[in-house]
Design a protein around this motif. Sequence first.
Motif, PDB file in Angstrom:
ATOM      1  N   ASN A   1     -34.851  -8.421  16.297  1.00 50.07           N
ATOM      2  CA  ASN A   1     -35.677  -7.211  16.251  1.00 50.07           C
ATOM      3  C   ASN A   1     -37.017  -7.457  15.567  1.00 50.07           C
ATOM      4  O   ASN A   1     -38.051  -6.959  16.016  1.00 50.07           O
ATOM      5  CB  ASN A   1     -34.918  -6.089  15.525  1.00 50.07           C
ATOM      6  CG  ASN A   1     -33.841  -5.479  16.388  1.00 50.07           C
ATOM      7  OD1 ASN A   1     -33.900  -5.540  17.614  1.00 50.07           O
ATOM      8  ND2 ASN A   1     -32.840  -4.881  15.767  1.00 50.07           N
TER       9      ASN A   1
ATOM     10  N   MET B   1     -40.667  -6.601  16.995  1.00 47.15           N
ATOM     11  CA  MET B   1     -41.511  -5.610  16.313  1.00 47.15           C
ATOM     12  C   MET B   1     -42.797  -6.232  15.792  1.00 47.15           C
ATOM     13  O   MET B   1     -43.893  -5.711  16.025  1.00 47.15           O
ATOM     14  CB  MET B   1     -40.725  -4.972  15.158  1.00 47.15           C
ATOM     15  CG  MET B   1     -39.491  -4.205  15.594  1.00 47.15           C
ATOM     16  SD  MET B   1     -38.571  -3.435  14.229  1.00 47.15           S
ATOM     17  CE  MET B   1     -38.029  -4.848  13.269  1.00 47.15           C
TER      18      MET B   1
ATOM     19  N   ALA C   1     -43.947   0.432  16.962  1.00 45.11           N
ATOM     20  CA  ALA C   1     -43.539  -0.809  16.306  1.00 45.11           C
ATOM     21  C   ALA C   1     -43.565  -0.665  14.786  1.00 45.11           C
ATOM     22  O   ALA C   1     -42.704  -1.225  14.089  1.00 45.11           O
ATOM     23  CB  ALA C   1     -44.452  -1.955  16.741  1.00 45.11           C
TER      24      ALA C   1
ATOM     25  N   ALA D   1     -40.565   1.325  13.795  1.00 42.05           N
ATOM     26  CA  ALA D   1     -39.391   0.486  14.018  1.00 42.05           C
ATOM     27  C   ALA D   1     -39.205  -0.510  12.884  1.00 42.05           C
ATOM     28  O   ALA D   1     -38.093  -0.701  12.379  1.00 42.05           O
ATOM     29  CB  ALA D   1     -39.516  -0.242  15.354  1.00 42.05           C
TER      30      ALA D   1
ATOM     31  N   CYS E   1     -38.804  -2.339  21.573  1.00 44.57           N
ATOM     32  CA  CYS E   1     -38.502  -1.652  20.311  1.00 44.57           C
ATOM     33  C   CYS E   1     -37.724  -0.369  20.573  1.00 44.57           C
ATOM     34  O   CYS E   1     -36.856   0.026  19.776  1.00 44.57           O
ATOM     35  CB  CYS E   1     -39.792  -1.332  19.556  1.00 44.57           C
ATOM     36  SG  CYS E   1     -40.738  -2.751  19.006  1.00 44.57           S
TER      37      CYS E   1
END
Length: 488
Positions: A329, A333, A373, A376, A454
């Motif tokens: 992740n 991101m 982003a 996130a 995302c």
Amino acid sequence: MEAAVWLIILPLLTAFFIGISKLYFKKILAPLVTGSAIIYLYLLILVINHSYPPKVYNVGAWGLMGINLMVDPFSAMFLLMIAILFLPVIIFSVKYIKSHKHKYFIFTYLMTAGIAGMVLTADLFNLYVFLEVSSLSSCALVALKNTNKGIEGTFKYLIMSTLGSFFILLATILTYSLTGTLNMAEISLEFKDIPFQIKSTLMSFFVFGYVIKIGLIPLHAWIPDTYEDSPIPYNVLSSGLVMKSAVYALIKVLYIIFGIDFLDQSGMLHIGVFWGVITFIVAHLLAYQQSNLSRLLAYSSVAQIAYITIGLFVGTEGGLIAGNFHILNHAIMKGTLFLVTAIFYYSLSAVKIEDIKGLGYKFPILSFIFVVASLAIVGLPPFNGFISKWLIVEAAIESGFVYAGFFILVGTFLSLTYYLKVIVTLYTKTEKELLIVKPTLSLRLPTIFLGSLCILFGIVPSIPLSLINKIPKFLLDNGEYIRILLGG
């Protein structure tokens, strides 16, 4: 030849042909690097799809005396990260990079070959060699713009990287002298008879060397300097792949060679969790003080690596799943944030946070992607960062590291403060006339693609977790890894 071997060979060949093209066929650079990246994506997907059950490849058919490559769920997850990031960054860079284009792509492909080699190798010395290939290529990319800040960042990077490499090589040499082998499975078997104090010393060398490459506090100071004036598309690969490959190497060495029982007995798990907590608190506080957008994102990367460290050092199945999910992740991101930042620089030469004032109205879609982003990476729902960060909190609390779970929530608030500062500036109207260069489709599409992930991985986390859930079996039970590698 197997597809896994071509994951190392193809980038090396591409780097060679880029050099040839500079001499004789300068106009074919764009189709050459893009075409190679597309073929590379196909090879990556092919290898990932055949990663379970794990497979071992003996390069040269020399058995354990040759170069052993192993594809398992842990390595496949990192190959997935390369698949997600590499082609978009190459497409983005074709238009974005204006000077030293051939050098940029040569070193980018060499760096990728090193990362792929680190992820695939089952040999301790080759792990070091591929680490050096990626590190030296990365240093060259930091210096590419040939500015004072870039050279200063490269010098710091080179000094710290060399120091880290020294300890890793020293530990590798000592390991070989004690065991008589460099094969990770054989080392793990031989280590059962090594005294506790000697193993602890070796482990400390490995940890110190790789932590320098990773950049945990207080060994982090070189990271913001390398990000500040290097090509921004390189920063996507640096934060997403280069630093993460060092995390991969460290975790593989600790869990496969030393084993979870020794990590627990030696107190390494507690040290790792505590180190992670201290790192993200300090990194968030330093990020808040930054006025340069790239430096802010650099300190944010240090903090996110710390969250990953906590998850991986909890030492449980839940922690390994959470840590690996956050590795993936964070690559997505932070890659999105850097690409949007690159477009801001491309369009307006925006370097400082105040330079992006009002761009939210000029670039509504790209600014929305930046906001997505940002939220996130802070860890807010319904985005992917929330899922992995929450899993880390759960794993920490269930393992008795309650303080780590609490401070992760505090860290979430700290990160929200400085990302909100950027978002507010982005949507603050300005009376100053903005002379903007409109970004092309080749700049916007890769950015939108990463930004959409995302959202997708936040709503449907089962897509990457179907692969990640298989990882703990091969890390917590190193006997399974040994059996597969040795062909038992």
